[in-house]
Design a protein around this motif. Structure first.
Motif, mmCIF file in Angstrom:
data_model
loop_
_atom_site.group_PDB
_atom_site.id
_atom_site.type_symbol
_atom_site.label_atom_id
_atom_site.label_comp_id
_atom_site.label_asym_id
_atom_site.label_seq_id
_atom_site.Cartn_x
_atom_site.Cartn_y
_atom_site.Cartn_z
ATOM 1 N N PHE A 158 0.807 -1.228 0.000
ATOM 2 C CA PHE A 158 0.000 0.000 0.000
ATOM 3 C C PHE A 158 0.841 1.280 0.000
ATOM 4 O O PHE A 158 0.305 2.361 -0.215
ATOM 5 N N GLY A 159 2.130 1.142 0.285
ATOM 6 C CA GLY A 159 2.993 2.323 0.286
ATOM 7 C C GLY A 159 3.030 3.061 1.604
ATOM 8 O O GLY A 159 3.823 3.991 1.778
ATOM 9 N N ASN A 160 2.194 2.675 2.590
ATOM 10 C CA ASN A 160 2.176 3.299 3.912
ATOM 11 C C ASN A 160 1.591 2.306 4.906
ATOM 12 O O ASN A 160 1.186 1.201 4.534
ATOM 13 N N THR A 161 1.530 2.713 6.178
ATOM 14 C CA THR A 161 1.019 1.807 7.215
ATOM 15 C C THR A 161 -0.399 2.157 7.665
ATOM 16 O O THR A 161 -0.938 1.503 8.560
ATOM 17 N N ASP A 162 -1.004 3.142 7.050
ATOM 18 C CA ASP A 162 -2.386 3.515 7.380
ATOM 19 C C ASP A 162 -3.341 2.701 6.508
ATOM 20 O O ASP A 162 -3.964 3.208 5.568
ATOM 21 N N VAL A 163 -3.417 1.410 6.797
ATOM 22 C CA VAL A 163 -4.146 0.497 5.897
ATOM 23 C C VAL A 163 -5.244 -0.278 6.608
ATOM 24 O O VAL A 163 -5.780 -1.238 6.043
ATOM 25 N N LEU A 164 -5.598 0.099 7.820
ATOM 26 C CA LEU A 164 -6.638 -0.603 8.563
ATOM 27 C C LEU A 164 -7.943 -0.594 7.770
ATOM 28 O O LEU A 164 -8.340 0.442 7.218
ATOM 29 N N ASN A 165 -8.586 -1.757 7.676
ATOM 30 C CA ASN A 165 -9.863 -1.958 6.963
ATOM 31 C C ASN A 165 -9.722 -1.945 5.441
ATOM 32 O O ASN A 165 -10.736 -2.009 4.731
ATOM 33 N N LYS A 166 -8.496 -1.871 4.937
ATOM 34 C CA LYS A 166 -8.312 -2.005 3.496
ATOM 35 C C LYS A 166 -8.315 -3.486 3.117
ATOM 36 O O LYS A 166 -8.225 -4.367 3.966
ATOM 37 N N THR A 167 -8.408 -3.749 1.809
ATOM 38 C CA THR A 167 -8.582 -5.128 1.332
ATOM 39 C C THR A 167 -7.320 -5.653 0.665
ATOM 40 O O THR A 167 -6.671 -4.950 -0.116
ATOM 41 N N ILE A 168 -6.969 -6.897 1.011
ATOM 42 C CA ILE A 168 -5.904 -7.636 0.333
ATOM 43 C C ILE A 168 -6.536 -8.864 -0.315
ATOM 44 O O ILE A 168 -7.309 -9.588 0.326
ATOM 45 N N GLU A 169 -6.219 -9.089 -1.580
ATOM 46 C CA GLU A 169 -6.785 -10.227 -2.297
ATOM 47 C C GLU A 169 -5.801 -11.393 -2.284
ATOM 48 O O GLU A 169 -4.679 -11.281 -2.779
ATOM 49 N N LEU A 170 -6.250 -12.511 -1.697
ATOM 50 C CA LEU A 170 -5.456 -13.733 -1.649
ATOM 51 C C LEU A 170 -6.038 -14.747 -2.619
ATOM 52 O O LEU A 170 -7.264 -14.835 -2.784
ATOM 53 N N ILE A 171 -5.162 -15.494 -3.263
ATOM 54 C CA ILE A 171 -5.600 -16.498 -4.239
ATOM 55 C C ILE A 171 -5.380 -17.880 -3.654
ATOM 56 O O ILE A 171 -4.257 -18.248 -3.302
ATOM 57 N N ASP A 172 -6.440 -18.646 -3.529
ATOM 58 C CA ASP A 172 -6.369 -20.023 -3.057
ATOM 59 C C ASP A 172 -6.722 -20.919 -4.236
ATOM 60 O O ASP A 172 -7.887 -20.991 -4.659
ATOM 61 N N VAL A 173 -5.707 -21.590 -4.792
ATOM 62 C CA VAL A 173 -5.832 -22.352 -6.042
ATOM 63 C C VAL A 173 -6.226 -21.369 -7.145
ATOM 64 O O VAL A 173 -5.447 -20.532 -7.537
ATOM 65 N N ASP A 174 -7.477 -21.410 -7.645
ATOM 66 C CA ASP A 174 -7.898 -20.509 -8.718
ATOM 67 C C ASP A 174 -8.995 -19.556 -8.253
ATOM 68 O O ASP A 174 -9.681 -18.943 -9.079
ATOM 69 N N LYS A 175 -9.140 -19.434 -6.948
ATOM 70 C CA LYS A 175 -10.196 -18.568 -6.407
ATOM 71 C C LYS A 175 -9.579 -17.375 -5.708
ATOM 72 O O LYS A 175 -8.683 -17.517 -4.884
ATOM 73 N N VAL A 176 -10.084 -16.183 -6.040
ATOM 74 C CA VAL A 176 -9.603 -14.952 -5.420
ATOM 75 C C VAL A 176 -10.513 -14.602 -4.251
ATOM 76 O O VAL A 176 -11.738 -14.488 -4.411
ATOM 77 N N GLU A 177 -9.918 -14.426 -3.072
ATOM 78 C CA GLU A 177 -10.685 -14.113 -1.867
ATOM 79 C C GLU A 177 -10.224 -12.779 -1.293
ATOM 80 O O GLU A 177 -9.022 -12.560 -1.115
#
Length: 798
Positions: A158-177
């Motif tokens: 994110f470029g900074n540490t003020d990221v509370l409640n932001k979203t990170i997309e993780l990929i499990d096999v072929d599914k994006v969560e």
């Protein structure tokens, strides 16, 4: 009076600049080595000490005990059951947390990046102390799609540490969560066994918790926090009772199904002891596991160097005492007593040690980055000023002053004033102490030379010995859970480029299982899922039978290939046509169609174990091996990356060269090779300083003798030979002590390697030649200098 002592001490040091410099350099190197090892040792024992709940945190470990009472396995891993079951049945267990290492792909815009993360229980921050910059540690991991990240990961994505409640997309096999950032932690301490950048809650299937056979699965770490003052042994006794009661039916079923006869026993390992434990090693996501042997070796080297530095101080001080004999005589005549002289010489020792100590700090600052790289540490110069270390340094300084200054002070203050003033002074006896010190110094030096040569030879053996297969120009690309159809398409696309010679898929990671040979002998083996191209591409030699072939439809369902070690373990002299029975799976029996020559599919630090190849359709691939044409790395890698990303757009692309990975498996040996070499060089260097001092002492004692010999016609070479012979004898005597010790030490060290060099006599011959040459150069310089002196000058007082 004290001020006068220091003024005289300073004058003596400045008047004899060469000898003072040699003393300072020797002592400063010894002190610097000791400081570095103290830093290393302090870091080792400080691991995991920062958690507020210490010493009540333990890891659940287990032993497998055979019927005869022997321990067949020690394991630091556990499964889903141990944490919740033990907590529910044992009041002393206040909390538990399970930690499982995982690997996920993360989306950063259009870029896919592979990252390691930990799946943990929500109680993670109740057990461990990792300060959070934002978020509530009590609730951060309660929701299924919550994620806690480190400040480094926040800046990276994110470029900074003020990221509370932001979203990170993780990929499990072929599914994006999508995962919601619920906490940001500070960087994990350098001395932590648990180092993480991403934490997500564990998702456990309820069916898993209903199956009691999961008592016998081991794939993650389980930690428990006991109540204060809980008795570890009593808790372990209760763990035994809970396990035996709850797993009784499952244990019986497992014994009948798999023929398991061993008995599991669960124990508690103190969390702070985990880093240096060689029985239950910190693995499976835990970092920086170490061996206390490293600390012992480094401490021994540092102690050797410091002792030799102190010995040199003594030798050089006594060597210069002839020059100060008249000074001591005058002091005694005018009323100076022995106590005052001892204080005077101890004052000089104090001043010289103080200068050496300050220089040692500068040396440590200068070489610390190199030492960190060799020792795989991240030590800082500020660690030197830790209160405990400062106290140790002060004690070390005072001990060094006493050791290096007391004996010279005692000797010099005992000179007879009449003899010294009348020029009849002669240094005591045959100088057995100085000669013994030289023998001791060069015993250590030659010991370390042999150790260095042995480590070098073993490392070269490990990195140059034929592995039994071709690892050159071989690229490995990982792709988790790649289907057979995806693999076929990937291979076809790759082969469109002429730089790609062959492609062969394989299962990812290291699989292992058990089966029976002819339904009799149970064998544990490495389990490889491959296609027909794999064995020919790696040029693995087939000794008997044939390779897999697509022309035989049963090869994928009924056939296997084994290695020699498997056949030997099974007791098969004619393995072709024999049956391998996976008895725990219905109707899963395979016929051996080929035997490959044993090759080192693991590093040479591991003995070749039984191995079995299959093309079983139900087994997934996880790695693709790609053979490229020599000197086409850039073009080939570009094509591989382009093809991979076009076929697997939401998978992270990573590649490795097999030959470089093989060399990396010997990183520990490579680092120790450099550390021992550095220790040997320093020991030899400081020993030569001591030898120089003793040569100076000898030359000054025999100044008039040398003058007389020159007057009577002795040549420079005669004088050099006269002065050098005694020292060569001393160094030769040192071999009598160092060679047996070095042989024993090398033999014991090499026993750790199943494939190793022989300890040849040339190692000892080479060591003797090198050591003697170094000593001849050291002594020869001083001998030539003495031999070239004007005999008139040395005899004019007679």
């Amino acid at each position: 009076m004290i001020r006068n002592y220091f003024i005289i001490a300073l004058r003596n040091l400045t008047r004899n600049k060469v000898y003072s410099s040699i003393n300072v350099i020797g002592l400063s190197i010894g002190l610097a080595a000791a400081m570095l090892i103290l830093l290393y040792g302090k870091d080792e024992i400080s691991f995991d000490q920062f958690h507020a709940n210490n010493p009540n945190i333990y890891r659940v470990v287990n032993q497998a005990i055979e019927k005869d009472g022997s321990i067949s396995r020690r394991d630091g891993n556990s499964g889903h059951f141990q944490g919740p079951k033990f907590k529910a049945g044992i009041p002393e267990i206040e909390e538990f947390v399970r930690i499982r290492s995982d690997f996920r792909n993360l989306k950063k815009g259009t870029e896919i990046i592979g990252e390691e993360l930990f799946q943990v229980d929500p109680s993670f921050f109740n057990v461990f102390t990792f300060p959070m910059m934002a978020g509530d540690p009590q609730t951060a991991l309660l929701k299924p799609n919550s994620i806690v990240i480190s400040e480094e990961m926040a800046k990276k994505y994110f470029g900074n540490t003020d990221v509370l409640n932001k979203t990170i997309e993780l990929i499990d096999v072929d599914k994006v969560e999508p995962f919601i950032v619920t906490g940001i932690t500070k960087k994990c301490p350098q001395n932590s066994s648990i180092k993480f950048d991403l934490l997500i809650p564990q998702k456990i299937d309820p069916n898993e918790m209903a199956n009691n056979e999961n008592w016998f699965n081991f794939f993650q770490n389980t930690f428990v926090k006991l109540i204060p003052n809980a008795d570890q042994k009593k808790v372990e006794a209760k763990m035994k009772k809970v396990f035996e009661t709850d797993s009784k039916v499952a244990a019986k079923a497992m014994a009948e199904k798999y023929g398991i006869t061993e008995k599991n026993v669960y124990l508690l390992q103190p969390f702070t002891a985990m880093h240096l434990d060689t029985e239950y090693i910190a693995t499976n996501g835990l970092k920086e596991a170490s061996n206390p042997m490293y600390s012992y070796i480094l401490s021994g080297i540092a102690l050797f160097i410091l002792i030799i530095a102190c010995i040199n101080f003594i030798t050089l001080t006594v060597a210069r005492s002839v020059k100060r004999a008249k000074e001591i005589g005058v002091r005694k005549v005018v009323g100076g007593d022995r106590k005052q002289l001892i204080l005077q010489f101890l004052g000089e020792s104090f001043l010289l040690c103080l200068i050496s100590f300050l220089l040692a700090i500068i040396i440590v600052q200068f070489i610390l980055p190199t030492f960190n790289e060799l020792a795989n540490k991240a030590l800082s110069i500020v660690y030197l000023f830790d209160i405990q270390l400062v106290v140790i340094y002060i004690l070390m300084f005072l001990v060094t002053v006493f050791l290096s200054g007391f004996y010279p002070a005692l000797v010099l203050s005992g000179y007879s004033p009449v003899q010294t003033l009348y020029g009849r002074f002669n240094l005591s006896g045959k100088n057995y102490l100085q000669k013994s010190l030289v023998v001791f110094q060069f015993s250590l030096a030659s010991f370390l030379i042999i150790a260095t040569i042995t480590i070098y030879a073993q490392f070269n053996f490990l990195t140059s010995k034929s592995l039994g297969y071709d690892d050159k120009n071989l690229i490995m690309v990982n792709k988790q859970r790649i289907t057979k159809a995806e693999t076929k398409l990937f291979i076809e696309k790759l082969k469109e480029n002429p730089n790609i010679i062959e492609v062969a898929p394989k299962n990812g990671g290291g699989w292992g299982t058990i089966a029976k040979a002819d339904s009799k002998t149970e064998i544990q083996f490495a389990y490889e899922t491959v296609n027909p191209s794999y064995i020919p591409m790696l040029k693995i030699q087939i000794l008997k039978g044939r390779n897999f072939s697509l022309d035989f439809t049963t090869d994928s369902t009924k056939s296997v290939i084994i290695n020699e070690a498997f056949a030997k373990k099974a007791g098969w002299k004619e393995p072709l046509g024999k049956i391998v029975d996976f008895w725990y799976n219905p109707n899963e029996k395979y016929t051996v169609i080929g035997v490959v020559k044993d090759y080192h599919y693991e590093s040479l630090t591991q003995e070749i174990k039984p191995q079995l190849f299959t093309m079983k359709p139900g087994n997934q691939y996880g790695m693709v091996n790609i053979k490229i044409r020599p000197k086409t790395e850039v073009a080939a890698l570009k094509h591989i990356e382009k093809t991979f990303k076009s076929l697997f757009p939401i998978a992270s692309y990573e590649y490795k060269f097999k030959d470089l990975e093989n060399i990396k498996s010997y990183e520990s040996e490579a680092k120790w090779k450099q550390i021992i070499l550095l220790g040997a060089i320093l020991t030899i260097f400081i020993s030569c300083i001591g030898l120089f001092g003793l040569a100076t002492l000898s030359a000054e004692k025999r100044t008039k003798e040398i003058g007389i010999r020159k007057v009577l016609g002795a040549s420079v070479s005669n004088i050099v030979q006269l002065l050098s012979t005694d020292f060569i004898k001393l160094i030769s005597i040192s071999f009598l002590f160092s060679f047996p010790a070095a042989y024993y030490g090398s033999y014991e060290w090499l026993k750790n390697y199943p494939y190793r060099i022989d300890i040849n006599v040339w190692i000892f011959v080479f060591t003797a030649i090198i050591t003697i040459l170094i000593s001849i150069i050291t002594v020869g310089w001083q001998s030539v200098r003495a031999a070239l002196m004007n005999p008139v000058k040395s005899l004019k007082t007679e």
